[in-house]
Design an enzyme around this catalytic site. Structure first.
Site, PDB file in Angstrom:
ATOM      1  CE  LYS A  60      -3.402  -2.220   3.025  1.00  0.00           C
ATOM      2  NZ  LYS A  60      -3.937  -2.198   4.414  1.00  0.00           N
ATOM      3  N   GLY A  61       2.125   1.094   0.284  1.00  0.00           N
ATOM      4  CA  GLY A  61       2.981   2.247   0.549  1.00  0.00           C
ATOM      5  C   GLY A  61       3.079   3.254  -0.578  1.00  0.00           C
ATOM      6  CD  GLU A 116       7.893  -0.467  -3.591  1.00  0.00           C
ATOM      7  OE1 GLU A 116       7.207   0.230  -2.821  1.00  0.00           O
ATOM      8  OE2 GLU A 116       8.132  -1.658  -3.379  1.00  0.00           O
ATOM      9  CG  ASP A 120      14.319  -1.148   3.765  1.00  0.00           C
ATOM     10  OD1 ASP A 120      15.428  -1.674   3.945  1.00  0.00           O
ATOM     11  OD2 ASP A 120      13.662  -0.644   4.693  1.00  0.00           O
ATOM     12  CE  LYS A 148      13.983   3.141   5.281  1.00  0.00           C
ATOM     13  NZ  LYS A 148      13.602   2.144   6.307  1.00  0.00           N
ATOM     14  CG  PHE A 169      10.308   2.521  10.287  1.00  0.00           C
ATOM     15  CD1 PHE A 169      10.301   1.417   9.456  1.00  0.00           C
ATOM     16  CD2 PHE A 169       9.104   3.006  10.791  1.00  0.00           C
ATOM     17  CE1 PHE A 169       9.103   0.792   9.139  1.00  0.00           C
ATOM     18  CE2 PHE A 169       7.909   2.379  10.481  1.00  0.00           C
ATOM     19  CZ  PHE A 169       7.917   1.265   9.647  1.00  0.00           C
ATOM     20  CB  VAL A 170      10.231   7.093   6.292  1.00  0.00           C
ATOM     21  CG1 VAL A 170      11.588   7.755   6.381  1.00  0.00           C
ATOM     22  CG2 VAL A 170      10.212   6.008   5.226  1.00  0.00           C
ATOM     23  CG  ASP A 176       2.189   0.859   7.417  1.00  0.00           C
ATOM     24  OD1 ASP A 176       3.158   0.706   6.637  1.00  0.00           O
ATOM     25  OD2 ASP A 176       1.659  -0.078   8.034  1.00  0.00           O
ATOM     26  NE  ARG A 182      -0.949   1.705   4.915  1.00  0.00           N
ATOM     27  CZ  ARG A 182       0.112   0.947   4.627  1.00  0.00           C
ATOM     28  NH1 ARG A 182       1.109   1.438   3.944  1.00  0.00           N
ATOM     29  NH2 ARG A 182       0.156  -0.309   5.023  1.00  0.00           N
TER      30      ARG A 182
END
Ligand code: PRP
Length: 193
Positions: A60-61, A116, A120, A148, A169-170, A176, A182
């Site tokens: 979902k990002g 995306e 990561d 990242k 961690f964003v 989320d 989100r």
């Protein structure tokens, strides 16, 4: 959901439950400006094609980024979506990826842009690229809001990126913690209140 705790210079938001704060990395205005540049760049690169590209969002990002990028691209953009899951939980991905739901469109002969929120380790993107390339697209490009770079374990191509960041961690703008945050309009890093 949030209340302004400090001015833009400090850029710290305190979430209403008071449990945590968020250090703002990129404001909504910065994101919109950068995404507009990315959309124009993609249009320059793919504008020669007679058929518009298909933007495939990785749920979902990527949801916010994909839609804003599409709106910033002056081409006839088609939208589609796929969903994968990584085994394991927490704030790092495990590297084992499986397809949860596939795109609905036929991508053979199409110019594809995989959208995306953040790349990561690269595991998710590597899996998706292998799958999509096997279907005979004309081209496959990758656009991510955040890259990242220090976390990479699998080498993957990133054609368009908003910003390169560190291992933090964003959250926000699609990303989320346990399905929360989100819908924050900015990207930030969780920190103690
Ligand atoms: C995040 C992000 C990418 C993936 C990147 O998704 O949106 O899809 O991790 O990680 P990787 O490069 O290490 O594979 P997540 O699994 O958190 O699911 P979500 O997008 O639904 O939040």
């Amino acid at each position: 959901m949030t209340e302004r705790h400090a001015g833009p210079a400090e850029s710290v938001e305190v979430l209403k439950d008071g449990q945590a704060g968020v250090r703002v990395l990129f404001t909504a205005e910065q994101i919109q400006a950068r995404v507009r540049e990315m959309g124009l760049q993609i249009a320059r690169d793919l504008g020669h094609s007679t058929v518009g590209p298909v933007y495939i969002g990785v749920l979902k990002g990527a949801c916010m980024f994909q839609c804003d990028l599409a709106r910033a691209t002056p081409l006839d953009v088609e939208l589609d979506f796929l969903s994968v899951s990584s085994y394991g939980s927490g704030t790092t991905s495990s590297g084992t990826v499986r397809l949860v739901s596939d795109v609905r469109c036929e991508i053979k002969g199409r110019h594809v842009v995989v959208c995306e929120g953040v790349v990561d380790s690269g595991s998710t993107l590597s899996f998706i690229l292998d799958m999509l390339r096997s279907r005979g697209p004309a081209s496959v490009k990758v656009a991510t809001l955040l890259d990242k770079v220090p976390c990479r374990r699998v080498q993957v191509p990133v054609d368009y990126f908003g910003w390169k960041i560190g291992a933090e961690f964003v959250i926000g703008y699609g990303m989320d913690v346990a399905e929360r945050y989100r819908n924050l309009p900015y990207v930030g890093v969780m920190q103690e209140a």
